[in-house]
Design a protein around this motif. Structure first.
Motif, mmCIF file in Angstrom:
data_model
loop_
_atom_site.group_PDB
_atom_site.id
_atom_site.type_symbol
_atom_site.label_atom_id
_atom_site.label_comp_id
_atom_site.label_asym_id
_atom_site.label_seq_id
_atom_site.Cartn_x
_atom_site.Cartn_y
_atom_site.Cartn_z
ATOM 1 N N HIS A 55 -8.811 -6.353 5.177
ATOM 2 C CA HIS A 55 -7.425 -6.000 5.455
ATOM 3 C C HIS A 55 -6.819 -5.063 4.416
ATOM 4 O O HIS A 55 -6.103 -4.123 4.771
ATOM 5 C CB HIS A 55 -6.572 -7.259 5.598
ATOM 6 C CG HIS A 55 -7.060 -8.170 6.671
ATOM 7 N ND1 HIS A 55 -7.275 -7.748 7.968
ATOM 8 C CD2 HIS A 55 -7.392 -9.473 6.646
ATOM 9 C CE1 HIS A 55 -7.716 -8.751 8.688
ATOM 10 N NE2 HIS A 55 -7.794 -9.820 7.906
ATOM 11 N N ARG A 56 -7.075 -5.304 3.145
ATOM 12 C CA ARG A 56 -6.512 -4.452 2.093
ATOM 13 C C ARG A 56 -7.008 -3.015 2.260
ATOM 14 O O ARG A 56 -6.234 -2.063 2.142
ATOM 15 C CB ARG A 56 -6.885 -4.993 0.714
ATOM 16 C CG ARG A 56 -6.269 -4.182 -0.421
ATOM 17 C CD ARG A 56 -6.572 -4.778 -1.785
ATOM 18 N NE ARG A 56 -5.881 -6.059 -1.890
ATOM 19 C CZ ARG A 56 -6.404 -7.153 -2.443
ATOM 20 N NH1 ARG A 56 -7.614 -7.116 -2.954
ATOM 21 N NH2 ARG A 56 -5.716 -8.264 -2.507
ATOM 22 N N VAL A 59 -5.292 -1.345 5.226
ATOM 23 C CA VAL A 59 -3.932 -0.926 4.880
ATOM 24 C C VAL A 59 -3.969 0.355 4.047
ATOM 25 O O VAL A 59 -3.223 1.310 4.319
ATOM 26 C CB VAL A 59 -3.171 -2.052 4.141
ATOM 27 C CG1 VAL A 59 -1.893 -1.525 3.498
ATOM 28 C CG2 VAL A 59 -2.854 -3.195 5.094
ATOM 29 N N THR A 60 -4.825 0.400 3.048
ATOM 30 C CA THR A 60 -4.923 1.578 2.181
ATOM 31 C C THR A 60 -5.250 2.822 2.991
ATOM 32 O O THR A 60 -4.637 3.882 2.804
ATOM 33 C CB THR A 60 -5.982 1.351 1.080
ATOM 34 O OG1 THR A 60 -5.560 0.245 0.278
ATOM 35 C CG2 THR A 60 -6.165 2.585 0.211
ATOM 36 N N GLU A 63 -2.282 3.866 5.072
ATOM 37 C CA GLU A 63 -1.276 4.515 4.224
ATOM 38 C C GLU A 63 -1.640 5.982 4.003
ATOM 39 O O GLU A 63 -0.770 6.866 4.034
ATOM 40 C CB GLU A 63 -1.140 3.774 2.895
ATOM 41 C CG GLU A 63 -0.443 2.436 3.034
ATOM 42 C CD GLU A 63 -0.483 1.580 1.785
ATOM 43 O OE1 GLU A 63 0.358 0.660 1.701
ATOM 44 O OE2 GLU A 63 -1.335 1.810 0.889
ATOM 45 N N LEU A 88 -0.153 1.120 11.018
ATOM 46 C CA LEU A 88 0.008 0.538 9.692
ATOM 47 C C LEU A 88 0.854 -0.733 9.760
ATOM 48 O O LEU A 88 0.514 -1.749 9.142
ATOM 49 C CB LEU A 88 0.627 1.556 8.732
ATOM 50 C CG LEU A 88 0.934 1.076 7.309
ATOM 51 C CD1 LEU A 88 -0.291 0.453 6.638
ATOM 52 C CD2 LEU A 88 1.491 2.236 6.487
ATOM 53 N N GLN A 91 -1.256 -3.522 11.119
ATOM 54 C CA GLN A 91 -2.225 -3.992 10.122
ATOM 55 C C GLN A 91 -1.536 -4.786 9.014
ATOM 56 O O GLN A 91 -2.078 -5.789 8.544
ATOM 57 C CB GLN A 91 -3.007 -2.820 9.529
ATOM 58 C CG GLN A 91 -4.033 -3.233 8.489
ATOM 59 C CD GLN A 91 -5.097 -4.187 9.010
ATOM 60 O OE1 GLN A 91 -5.631 -3.991 10.097
ATOM 61 N NE2 GLN A 91 -5.405 -5.230 8.263
ATOM 62 N N LEU A 92 -0.355 -4.375 8.613
ATOM 63 C CA LEU A 92 0.391 -5.144 7.613
ATOM 64 C C LEU A 92 0.690 -6.551 8.132
ATOM 65 O O LEU A 92 0.590 -7.525 7.388
ATOM 66 C CB LEU A 92 1.682 -4.417 7.233
ATOM 67 C CG LEU A 92 1.503 -3.196 6.330
ATOM 68 C CD1 LEU A 92 2.792 -2.374 6.288
ATOM 69 C CD2 LEU A 92 1.068 -3.591 4.930
ATOM 70 N N ARG A 97 1.670 -9.344 5.541
ATOM 71 C CA ARG A 97 2.627 -8.607 4.718
ATOM 72 C C ARG A 97 3.826 -8.178 5.561
ATOM 73 O O ARG A 97 4.126 -7.010 5.731
ATOM 74 C CB ARG A 97 1.916 -7.426 4.060
ATOM 75 C CG ARG A 97 0.840 -7.903 3.084
ATOM 76 C CD ARG A 97 -0.168 -6.858 2.691
ATOM 77 N NE ARG A 97 0.393 -5.698 2.023
ATOM 78 C CZ ARG A 97 -0.352 -4.695 1.555
ATOM 79 N NH1 ARG A 97 -1.674 -4.735 1.661
ATOM 80 N NH2 ARG A 97 0.217 -3.659 0.985
ATOM 81 N N GLU A 100 6.774 -5.855 4.223
ATOM 82 C CA GLU A 100 6.380 -4.446 4.175
ATOM 83 C C GLU A 100 6.352 -3.848 5.576
ATOM 84 O O GLU A 100 6.750 -2.701 5.781
ATOM 85 C CB GLU A 100 5.013 -4.294 3.523
ATOM 86 C CG GLU A 100 4.993 -4.625 2.049
ATOM 87 C CD GLU A 100 3.583 -4.631 1.503
ATOM 88 O OE1 GLU A 100 3.010 -3.531 1.346
ATOM 89 O OE2 GLU A 100 3.054 -5.735 1.255
ATOM 90 N N ALA A 101 5.881 -4.630 6.543
ATOM 91 C CA ALA A 101 5.865 -4.160 7.927
ATOM 92 C C ALA A 101 7.291 -3.901 8.412
ATOM 93 O O ALA A 101 7.557 -2.888 9.072
ATOM 94 C CB ALA A 101 5.164 -5.170 8.818
#
Length: 176
Positions: A55-56, A59-60, A63, A88, A91-92, A97, A100-101
């Motif tokens: 997942h990280r 997200v990267t 982005e 994005l 996925q957040l 997260r 952030e979403a």
């Protein structure tokens, strides 16, 4: 073609073939296609990462794709066919997260007012944070924006964690 192939193969869990499509796409990086390839490559890489439940990394990569979309000529990603922020944001949410979403969906709604996909994602992000009243308000806005659509949404984008084992998107359950 390579973008769509890479995303589809990764989504279906055919990762070796997805990596090959990604490599072919990366080789297209110059000339007039440079800006579009800069959006496409990280999306395919993110789909591979999401299928592998990284997942990280997903997200990267998304982005990077969002930043590349913002650099496309024509303003507000006019050169890409849908707002990458929707991927994005989805996925957040998968990554847990939600705050952030929420920020991302609100940013997208400034760029694309009353966008049903972004409103759906915003409502999901608010629900994930336990903000029931705000989620209900966003849900009402979504219902107005989506009133004449013939597509049932289960996410702010056709995006999910892991490989897709369904025979069609309509079989997916809401992930929020």
């Amino acid at each position: 073609y390579l973008y769509a192939r890479g995303v589809a193969l990764a989504a279906r869990g055919r990762l070796a073939e997805a990596h090959a499509a990604l490599a072919d796409l990366e080789r297209l990086g110059g000339g007039e296609l440079q800006g579009l390839v800069a959006v496409a490559v990280p999306i395919v890489a993110a789909r591979i990462a999401a299928t592998e439940l990284r997942h990280r990394d997903a997200v990267t990569e998304l982005e990077k794709a969002t930043a590349a979309e913002d650099r496309l000529p024509g303003g507000e990603g006019a050169g890409w066919f849908f707002p990458v922020r929707h991927l994005l944001g989805a996925q957040l949410l998968v990554a847990g997260r939600a705050a952030e979403a929420e920020r991302l969906y609100r940013e997208d709604l400034e760029r694309h007012p009353a966008n049903g996909w972004a409103l759906y994602g915003l409502a999901a992000a608010l629900r994930a944070q336990g903000r029931k009243a705000a989620a209900a308000a966003a849900g009402r806005e979504f219902a107005r924006a989506w009133a004449h659509s013939d597509v049932r949404l289960v996410s702010s984008a056709f995006w999910f964690a892991g490989p897709d084992t369904t025979s069609c998107e309509c079989q997916r359950q809401a992930t929020d």
